[in-house]
Design a protein around this motif. Sequence first.
Motif, mmCIF file in Angstrom:
data_model
loop_
_atom_site.group_PDB
_atom_site.id
_atom_site.type_symbol
_atom_site.label_atom_id
_atom_site.label_comp_id
_atom_site.label_asym_id
_atom_site.label_seq_id
_atom_site.Cartn_x
_atom_site.Cartn_y
_atom_site.Cartn_z
ATOM 1 N N ASP A 151 -1.128 18.280 2.950
ATOM 2 C CA ASP A 151 -2.227 16.967 2.800
ATOM 3 C C ASP A 151 -1.977 15.834 3.844
ATOM 4 O O ASP A 151 -2.366 14.977 3.810
ATOM 5 N N GLY A 152 -0.958 16.162 4.650
ATOM 6 C CA GLY A 152 -0.478 15.339 5.740
ATOM 7 C C GLY A 152 1.024 14.894 5.500
ATOM 8 O O GLY A 152 1.675 15.481 4.815
ATOM 9 N N ALA A 166 -0.773 4.390 5.539
ATOM 10 C CA ALA A 166 -1.454 5.297 4.724
ATOM 11 C C ALA A 166 -2.922 5.757 5.265
ATOM 12 O O ALA A 166 -3.191 6.767 5.063
ATOM 13 N N GLU A 167 -3.248 4.935 6.357
ATOM 14 C CA GLU A 167 -4.537 5.239 6.835
ATOM 15 C C GLU A 167 -4.593 6.567 7.662
ATOM 16 O O GLU A 167 -5.527 7.217 7.949
ATOM 17 N N ASP A 168 -3.157 7.035 8.157
ATOM 18 C CA ASP A 168 -2.891 7.960 8.853
ATOM 19 C C ASP A 168 -2.451 9.238 7.957
ATOM 20 O O ASP A 168 -2.281 10.259 8.496
ATOM 21 N N GLY A 169 -2.755 9.088 6.806
ATOM 22 C CA GLY A 169 -2.438 10.083 5.745
ATOM 23 C C GLY A 169 -0.839 10.176 5.468
ATOM 24 O O GLY A 169 -0.632 11.345 4.563
ATOM 25 N N ARG A 226 2.528 9.673 3.235
ATOM 26 C CA ARG A 226 2.647 9.390 1.786
ATOM 27 C C ARG A 226 4.168 9.242 1.590
ATOM 28 O O ARG A 226 4.895 10.206 2.011
#
Length: 91
Positions: A45-46, A75-78, A80
């Motif tokens: 998922d990133g 977070a905007e770049d994925g 986590r």
Amino acid sequence: MVPLLAMLLVLAPVLASSKDEVDVSALRFADLAGNEVSVETLVEDGPIILDFWATWCGPCKRAMPAWARLADAYAEDGVRLVPVSWDHPRM
């Protein structure tokens, strides 16, 4: 936050050049529900930030807010944050 990111960028080449390489994709943990989760699945998922910590580790607990801010900033770049509790008797 910038000093933390700068530190990570400085340390990344050193860590990447280590002769003792570890394949972190093979790491597996139990989530809060007791289900097994692998790093390999998480990164589908990133990008993730793995934060190993323990309740008895003061520096670990003090670092948590900085890790959370870093994850929020990206977070905007994925990106986590995945905190991994390492609660076992202190070594």
